[in-house]
Design a protein around this motif. Structure first.
Motif, PDB file in Angstrom:
ATOM      1  N   UNK A  39       0.804  -1.225   0.000  1.00  0.00           N
ATOM      2  CA  UNK A  39       0.000   0.000   0.000  1.00  0.00           C
ATOM      3  C   UNK A  39       0.832   1.268   0.000  1.00  0.00           C
ATOM      4  N   UNK A  40       1.810   1.338   0.880  1.00  0.00           N
ATOM      5  CA  UNK A  40       2.664   2.541   0.952  1.00  0.00           C
ATOM      6  C   UNK A  40       3.523   2.678  -0.297  1.00  0.00           C
ATOM      7  N   UNK A  41       3.975   1.557  -0.853  1.00  0.00           N
ATOM      8  CA  UNK A  41       4.756   1.585  -2.090  1.00  0.00           C
ATOM      9  C   UNK A  41       3.962   2.256  -3.203  1.00  0.00           C
ATOM     10  N   UNK A  42       2.662   1.970  -3.259  1.00  0.00           N
ATOM     11  CA  UNK A  42       1.818   2.529  -4.323  1.00  0.00           C
ATOM     12  C   UNK A  42       1.580   4.034  -4.179  1.00  0.00           C
ATOM     13  N   UNK A  43       1.877   4.579  -3.030  1.00  0.00           N
ATOM     14  CA  UNK A  43       1.633   6.003  -2.777  1.00  0.00           C
ATOM     15  C   UNK A  43       2.765   6.921  -3.235  1.00  0.00           C
ATOM     16  N   UNK A  44       3.956   6.360  -3.421  1.00  0.00           N
ATOM     17  CA  UNK A  44       5.122   7.184  -3.714  1.00  0.00           C
ATOM     18  C   UNK A  44       5.715   6.839  -5.071  1.00  0.00           C
ATOM     19  N   UNK A  45       6.308   7.817  -5.732  1.00  0.00           N
ATOM     20  CA  UNK A  45       6.969   7.520  -7.012  1.00  0.00           C
ATOM     21  C   UNK A  45       8.154   6.577  -6.823  1.00  0.00           C
ATOM     22  N   UNK A  46       8.376   5.753  -7.834  1.00  0.00           N
ATOM     23  CA  UNK A  46       9.570   4.912  -7.871  1.00  0.00           C
ATOM     24  C   UNK A  46      10.785   5.789  -8.145  1.00  0.00           C
ATOM     25  N   UNK A  47      11.954   5.188  -8.186  1.00  0.00           N
ATOM     26  CA  UNK A  47      13.195   5.925  -8.441  1.00  0.00           C
ATOM     27  C   UNK A  47      13.156   6.665  -9.771  1.00  0.00           C
ATOM     28  N   UNK A  48      12.370   6.151 -10.745  1.00  0.00           N
ATOM     29  CA  UNK A  48      12.269   6.811 -12.051  1.00  0.00           C
ATOM     30  C   UNK A  48      11.286   7.981 -12.045  1.00  0.00           C
ATOM     31  N   UNK A  49      10.666   8.259 -10.898  1.00  0.00           N
ATOM     32  CA  UNK A  49       9.752   9.381 -10.768  1.00  0.00           C
ATOM     33  C   UNK A  49       8.302   9.046 -11.101  1.00  0.00           C
ATOM     34  N   UNK A  50       8.039   7.817 -11.528  1.00  0.00           N
ATOM     35  CA  UNK A  50       6.669   7.410 -11.867  1.00  0.00           C
ATOM     36  C   UNK A  50       6.055   6.622 -10.723  1.00  0.00           C
ATOM     37  N   UNK A  51       4.751   6.803 -10.543  1.00  0.00           N
ATOM     38  CA  UNK A  51       4.057   6.018  -9.526  1.00  0.00           C
ATOM     39  C   UNK A  51       3.973   4.565  -9.963  1.00  0.00           C
ATOM     40  N   UNK A  52       4.093   3.635  -9.035  1.00  0.00           N
ATOM     41  CA  UNK A  52       3.925   2.220  -9.389  1.00  0.00           C
ATOM     42  C   UNK A  52       2.522   1.988  -9.959  1.00  0.00           C
ATOM     43  N   UNK A  53       2.406   1.012 -10.807  1.00  0.00           N
ATOM     44  CA  UNK A  53       1.135   0.674 -11.443  1.00  0.00           C
ATOM     45  C   UNK A  53       0.211   0.003 -10.434  1.00  0.00           C
ATOM     46  N   UNK A  54      -0.920   0.624 -10.188  1.00  0.00           N
ATOM     47  CA  UNK A  54      -1.869   0.056  -9.230  1.00  0.00           C
ATOM     48  C   UNK A  54      -2.610  -1.155  -9.782  1.00  0.00           C
TER      49      UNK A  54
END
Length: 162
Positions: free
Chosen positions: A44-59
């Motif tokens: 859940x928390x992973x989905x709230x923040x951008x990945x290292x590439x600046x994009x949000x993880x795919x929900x």
């Protein structure tokens, strides 16, 4: 996860690595308490923040989990949305809850009802709107969990309608 200061690419990379590890080993979270104590805080928390590439993880990962043949993956899919609900984001929860309405296992009914109840804590109108559309299709356990915090007259209203 960032609690103070700005999120950094390093933190994002660590968060992604932990989430991927968790997903790769999700079958090890093989009881309700392990799922409930880990999924919101890792996935859940992973989905709230951008990945290292600046994009949000795919929900879409939530849909993948909810569609999995394994009960615990399915529970991860709905319970992970608790982190999103706490940030006022309810659409994913409602989508996954709808997907799981016809599930045969009470552990999924309980988790779905719990997440719907949490939606109601953030946005009571959203819960009532969802119930109006779906209460006839909801397992009784899911409905009872979802309406648990409503005032007694409202709870009785929904229970009598089902």
């Amino acid at each position: 996860l960032p609690r103070r200061g700005a999120d950094t690419p390093s933190l994002a990379a660590k968060r992604g690595k932990i989430a991927r590890f968790y997903l790769a080993h999700a079958s090890r979270a093989n009881n309700w308490d392990l799922v409930d104590l880990s999924a919101p805080y890792i996935i859940g928390r992973w989905l709230l923040y951008p990945d290292a590439d600046g994009k949000l993880p795919d929900r879409g990962i939530l849909d993948t989990l909810a569609s999995h043949s394994d009960l615990w993956h399915q529970r991860i899919g709905i319970v992970a949305t608790l982190a999103l609900i706490r940030q006022g984001q309810t659409a994913d929860t409602l989508r996954i809850a709808t997907r799981l309405l016809d599930h045969r296992h009470d552990l999924i009914h309980k988790a779905t009802g719990w997440m719907l109840r949490e939606v109601g804590k953030k946005d009571p109108g959203c819960l009532l709107e969802y119930l109006e559309s779906h209460f006839r299709d909801m397992p009784r356990t899911a409905l009872r969990y979802a309406i648990e915090r409503l005032p007694e007259p409202q709870r009785l209203y929904w229970l009598k309608r089902q």
